[in-house]
Design an enzyme around this catalytic site. Structure first.
Site, short mmCIF file in Angstrom:
data_model
loop_
_atom_site.label_atom_id
_atom_site.label_comp_id
_atom_site.label_asym_id
_atom_site.label_seq_id
_atom_site.Cartn_x
_atom_site.Cartn_y
_atom_site.Cartn_z
N SER A 31 0.83 -1.20 0.00
CA SER A 31 0.00 0.00 0.00
C SER A 31 0.86 1.25 0.00
O SER A 31 1.98 1.25 0.52
CB SER A 31 -0.87 -0.01 1.26
OG SER A 31 -1.39 1.27 1.53
N TYR A 88 -2.08 -0.30 10.11
CA TYR A 88 -2.30 -0.84 8.76
C TYR A 88 -1.03 -0.72 7.93
O TYR A 88 -0.58 -1.69 7.32
CB TYR A 88 -3.46 -0.09 8.09
CG TYR A 88 -3.61 -0.42 6.62
CD1 TYR A 88 -3.99 -1.70 6.22
CD2 TYR A 88 -3.38 0.53 5.63
CE1 TYR A 88 -4.12 -2.02 4.87
CE2 TYR A 88 -3.51 0.23 4.29
CZ TYR A 88 -3.88 -1.06 3.92
OH TYR A 88 -4.00 -1.37 2.58
#
Length: 361
Positions: free
Chosen positions: A149, A174
């Site tokens: 990501s 995350y």
């Protein structure tokens, strides 16, 4: 790079009812048949399960036109090692695309457990299964592709973000789990010679996307007459990447695995790569909101006289967020002659049209 022909291969896609996973499967069925696809998804209720079911129905109807291909779906959790091992033993995947993960920066602040379970334990199970796919001299997995990501860039000040940059300052759990995935893949790639490619996705959007993403959440709120909050007083930029561009990038990467070769010590040099997939064109949040407004009116999701100013509020930055995301896509262009190019307006238009139809407005 080793070239891989996808036709007649067995491809295992985790997160296959997810936004990217389901769209990748549709693309593979349409362009690479005959192909055998295995999917796994735990169908959790992090967001509206009806959207996930809609995506699975799309795959089902696509299969009717490609009867020479197969799709086997497991409604199971990647964190269940037995299930993952069983899938590898029964189906012997040639290519593994790991898109299954607990997504979302903000949710990781309130629900950290699910990130460790999906993103760490789940990915570990995939790596172990890839490793053992070579047992007893078997050919095993030819290429592991996994989702990272843009959030791994954390508080980096230098833009555009390059895969050469150090990414040691995550600002959310995350992001930390995604950086960990890259490190774990590198270790397994080195130890067991697994060709692995990590893809750092930048703000993926489009029809049937995730409702926790700004464009979708804003639409829901505006329709309910609620106020949308624009963070950092609108001084945020995002490199919005349309779903079809992401899928095209993943498909191209699947077909070229990093080459296996040994170093001077006779041990494998890790066959390991990382690429950004982004639009290479950050958009200001206020411009993005303006385009969203115009397209929601155009699609007749909202009335022409809707008072947007009354439903907009500029608020400070919030924990875990970053002010800008901006992908340097030079390596992707160099190795795959590919660059995402869907304009934000074109992508938002397709989303607005889908939204009107899905919610029967």
């Amino acid at each position: 790079m080793e070239n891989i022909e996808l036709k007649n291969k067995t491809v295992f896609v985790t997160g296959s009812a997810g936004f990217i996973g389901s769209n990748l499967i549709l693309e593979l069925l349409k362009t690479q048949s005959p192909i055998n696809i295995i999917g796994i998804d735990n169908m959790n209720d992090y967001y509206d399960v009806n959207i996930k079911k809609w995506r699975l129905d799309e795959i089902k109807s696509c299969l009717e036109n490609h009867s020479d291909s197969t799709y086997t779906f497991y409604e199971e959790d990647m964190a269940n090692k037995e299930i993952i091992d069983k899938i590898f033993i029964n189906h012997k995947p040639d290519i593994v695309v790991n898109l299954g993960a607990q997504a979302g920066v903000r949710y990781s602040i309130s629900n950290p457990d699910s990130y460790i379970s999906s993103n760490m334990v789940g990915f570990y199970n995939i790596l172990e299964a890839c490793r053992h796919s070579y047992d007893d001299g078997a050919r095993g997995v030819e290429h592991l592709i996994y989702a990272s990501s843009s959030s791994v860039y954390g508080s980096n000040k230098k833009v555009p973000y390059s895969t050469e940059d150090k990414v040691d300052n995550p600002v959310s759990l995350y992001a930390a789990t995604k950086k960990s995935n890259e490190l774990m893949a590198h270790a397994y790639s080195k130890l067991y010679n697994i060709p692995a490619t990590g893809l750092r996705f930048f703000t993926v959007y489009g029809p049937a996307g995730r409702p926790d993403m700004a464009y979708f959440g804003f639409t829901n709120k505006l329709l309910r007459g609620e106020t949308i909050e624009i963070f950092n007083y609108g001084n945020c930029k995002r490199d919005f990447t349309y779903i079809d561009d992401i899928v095209e990038g993943v498909k191209l990467v699947m077909q070229k695995a990093p080459e296996r070769k040994n170093g001077e010590d006779g041990l494998p040099i890790p066959p390991y790569k990382i690429y950004n997939i982004g639009n290479n064109n950050p958009e200001n949040l206020l411009d993005f909101v303006k385009i969203l407004q115009e397209e929601l009116i155009r699609a007749k999701v909202l009335p022409e006289d809707y008072d947007f100013e009354a439903h907009k509020k500029l608020v400070p930055m919030q924990a875990g967020d970053v002010p800008i995301t901006f992908a340097d896509t030079t390596p992707l262009e160099r190795d795959f002659a590919f660059k995402p190019d869907t304009s934000l307006r074109e992508g938002i238009r397709k989303f607005a049209e889908w939204y009107k139809e899905f919610y029967k407005i």
